[in-house]
Design an enzyme around this catalytic site. Structure first.
Site, mmCIF file in Angstrom:
data_model
loop_
_atom_site.group_PDB
_atom_site.id
_atom_site.type_symbol
_atom_site.label_atom_id
_atom_site.label_comp_id
_atom_site.label_asym_id
_atom_site.label_seq_id
_atom_site.Cartn_x
_atom_site.Cartn_y
_atom_site.Cartn_z
ATOM 1 N N SER A 107 0.852 -1.187 0.000
ATOM 2 C CA SER A 107 0.000 0.000 0.000
ATOM 3 C C SER A 107 0.887 1.235 0.000
ATOM 4 C CB SER A 107 -0.898 0.007 1.244
ATOM 5 O OG SER A 107 -1.582 1.235 1.365
ATOM 6 N N TYR A 117 -2.197 -0.245 10.549
ATOM 7 C CA TYR A 117 -2.230 -0.609 9.136
ATOM 8 C C TYR A 117 -0.903 -0.248 8.465
ATOM 9 C CZ TYR A 117 -3.823 -0.973 4.298
ATOM 10 O OH TYR A 117 -3.951 -1.314 2.975
#
Length: 257
Positions: free
Chosen positions: A143, A154
């Protein structure tokens, strides 16, 4: 045998039942690859397999919990039993803490188990055969949050996955095994359903996944405008702080004390 036929591979794809994984399954099957679909949602997975290949000869659905060691091993063993080998592993399964702050979540470490531990353990299961065969490809779906952090847990998982991918690539130089990292920005998926941003569909990531199998690259950031964001984060981190403060306040401001 034609060049197209020789380029067909047996691909194990996790997180295949929705979002980027579902789009990648369509793209890989359309390009002639044999695909082993892995996800927890058995019914959705089976329906996708029938949609992609009604004959059942080139697409196989294997319900899998990537956080469970026995389930991971069963996935790889089933792929080998049906198709003889695993040429490509696409570690796509991923989650985030969807609401509130990560420290208020009853199990925040699940993000690390799904996003980082599972790719490491699945890679460990397929590497011996790939190294022995001197051929294989590990594709990790990271990501842009692994470059520009806004969410502690995350981003920790995606920074870790990026480090794992780039380090593993160097460890495997000269072995015939390739490692690629695909780093998406915001694209439409269940995970980004609450984001108020213009976003392309997951197909842009799916094409990048399929493309690196034919033209291996170390790291690919998609959609392309996010390459600028990654550059700015590196050169002007204070600018990133200002943007992040606005984004986080819009999402959680009502909860701030």
């Amino acid at each position: 045998m034609t060049s197209t036929q020789t380029n067909r591979r047996v691909v194990v794809l996790t997180g295949a039942s929705s979002g980027i994984g579902r789009a990648a399954a369509h793209e890989l099957a359309a390009r002639g690859h044999t695909v082993v679909l892995a996800a927890r949602r058995a019914e959705s997975l089976a329906a996708l397999a029938r949609e992609l290949d009604p004959s059942g000869l080139r697409v196989l659905a294997v319900p899998t919990d990537v956080t469970d060691d026995a389930s991971r091993r069963a996935l790889i063993e089933t792929a080998r039993d049906h198709f003889g080998r695993v040429d490509v592993l696409v570690n796509n399964a991923g989650i985030t803490v969807e609401r509130g702050w990560w420290w208020d979540d009853p199990d925040p470490l699940r993000v690390l188990r799904v996003n980082l531990e599972a790719p490491v353990e699945l890679t460990r299961l397929v590497l011996p055969e790939m190294r022995e065969r001197r051929s294989g490809h590990i594709v990790n779906i990271g990501s842009v949050a692994g470059r520009a952090a806004t969410h502690g847990m995350y981003s920790a998982s995606k920074f870790g996955l990026r480090g794992f991918s780039l380090g593993l690539r160097r460890e495997l130089l000269g072995t015939g095994v390739t490692v690629s990292l695909i780093a998406p920005g915001f694209v439409r998926s269940e995970m980004t359903a609450s984001a108020r941003l213009p976003m392309p569909g997951p197909e842009v990531v799916a094409r990048a996944v399929a493309d690196v199998l034919d033209h291996p690259r170390r790291e690919v950031i998609v959609p392309s405008p996010y390459r600028v964001l990654a550059f700015l984060e590196y050169v002007f981190p204070k600018l990133g702080d200002r943007v992040a403060r606005r984004v986080i306040y819009r999402r959680y401001g009502h909860e701030k004390g």
